[in-house]
Design a protein around this motif. Structure first.
Motif, short mmCIF file in Angstrom:
data_model
loop_
_atom_site.label_atom_id
_atom_site.label_comp_id
_atom_site.label_asym_id
_atom_site.label_seq_id
_atom_site.Cartn_x
_atom_site.Cartn_y
_atom_site.Cartn_z
N TYR A 161 41.59 44.77 27.24
CA TYR A 161 40.28 45.22 26.77
C TYR A 161 39.91 44.44 25.51
O TYR A 161 40.77 43.98 24.77
CB TYR A 161 40.28 46.73 26.50
N ASN A 162 38.61 44.27 25.32
CA ASN A 162 38.08 43.54 24.18
C ASN A 162 37.12 44.44 23.41
O ASN A 162 35.95 44.54 23.76
CB ASN A 162 37.39 42.27 24.65
N MET A 214 38.57 37.19 25.21
CA MET A 214 37.99 37.09 26.55
C MET A 214 36.51 37.45 26.49
O MET A 214 36.07 38.13 25.58
CB MET A 214 38.75 37.96 27.56
N VAL A 264 34.74 39.31 28.44
CA VAL A 264 34.40 40.56 29.11
C VAL A 264 35.02 41.72 28.33
O VAL A 264 35.93 41.53 27.54
CB VAL A 264 34.89 40.59 30.58
N LYS A 265 34.53 42.91 28.60
CA LYS A 265 35.03 44.10 27.91
C LYS A 265 36.38 44.57 28.46
O LYS A 265 37.29 44.88 27.70
CB LYS A 265 34.00 45.22 28.02
N ALA A 270 39.33 43.67 31.58
CA ALA A 270 39.79 42.79 32.66
C ALA A 270 41.02 43.41 33.31
O ALA A 270 41.98 43.78 32.63
CB ALA A 270 40.14 41.41 32.12
N THR A 299 43.97 42.65 35.95
CA THR A 299 44.59 41.46 36.51
C THR A 299 45.86 41.83 37.26
O THR A 299 46.67 42.60 36.77
CB THR A 299 44.96 40.47 35.38
N ILE A 313 41.58 38.90 39.65
CA ILE A 313 41.04 39.46 38.41
C ILE A 313 39.74 40.19 38.76
O ILE A 313 38.93 39.69 39.53
CB ILE A 313 40.73 38.37 37.37
N GLU A 314 39.58 41.37 38.18
CA GLU A 314 38.33 42.11 38.29
C GLU A 314 37.90 42.47 36.88
O GLU A 314 38.73 42.89 36.07
CB GLU A 314 38.50 43.37 39.14
N THR A 315 36.62 42.30 36.59
CA THR A 315 36.13 42.63 35.25
C THR A 315 35.17 43.81 35.32
O THR A 315 34.49 44.02 36.32
CB THR A 315 35.42 41.42 34.61
N ASP A 327 32.32 46.21 32.85
CA ASP A 327 31.51 46.35 31.64
C ASP A 327 31.71 47.72 30.99
O ASP A 327 31.32 47.93 29.84
CB ASP A 327 30.02 46.17 31.95
#
Length: 98
Positions: A35-36, A68, A70-71, A73, A75, A80-82, A84
């Motif tokens: 997470y970001n 990264m 994206v908020k 990710a 894996t 990989i799936e992202t 929001d």
């Protein structure tokens, strides 16, 4: 291997790759949830919700990853799936598909 399935510091990318291949050395391949919350606004309860998956599944690791784009990710080896925003059903499906 990381010291825990829930990390408060970023997991080194080489360690992530190893966990995706082998998790704890036996059993299912790993799933890493990054997470970001540095570059994205995260809900107050996002991190505890993500960390709960590491408690529920022996092959799931959760760690911050500020570099990264994206908020969230998800894996696993080769996929990989992202996201929001937090989506429990999508995260569950991603983990179980492995």
């Amino acid at each position: 291997s990381p010291s825990s399935h829930v990390l408060k510091e970023p997991m080194d990318i080489l360690v992530q790759k190893h966990m995706l291949e082998h998790a704890d050395g036996s059993g299912l391949p790993g799933v890493v949830i990054n997470y970001n919350c540095v570059e994205f606004s995260c809900e107050k309860d996002l991190i505890p919700k993500l960390e709960a998956f590491a408690s529920e599944y022996s092959n799931v690791y959760v760690a911050p990853f500020a570099k990264m784009s994206v908020k969230i990710a998800l894996t696993r080896y080769g996929k990989i799936e992202t996201l929001d925003s937090f989506d429990e059903a999508k995260i569950e499906a991603f983990i179980r598909a492995g």
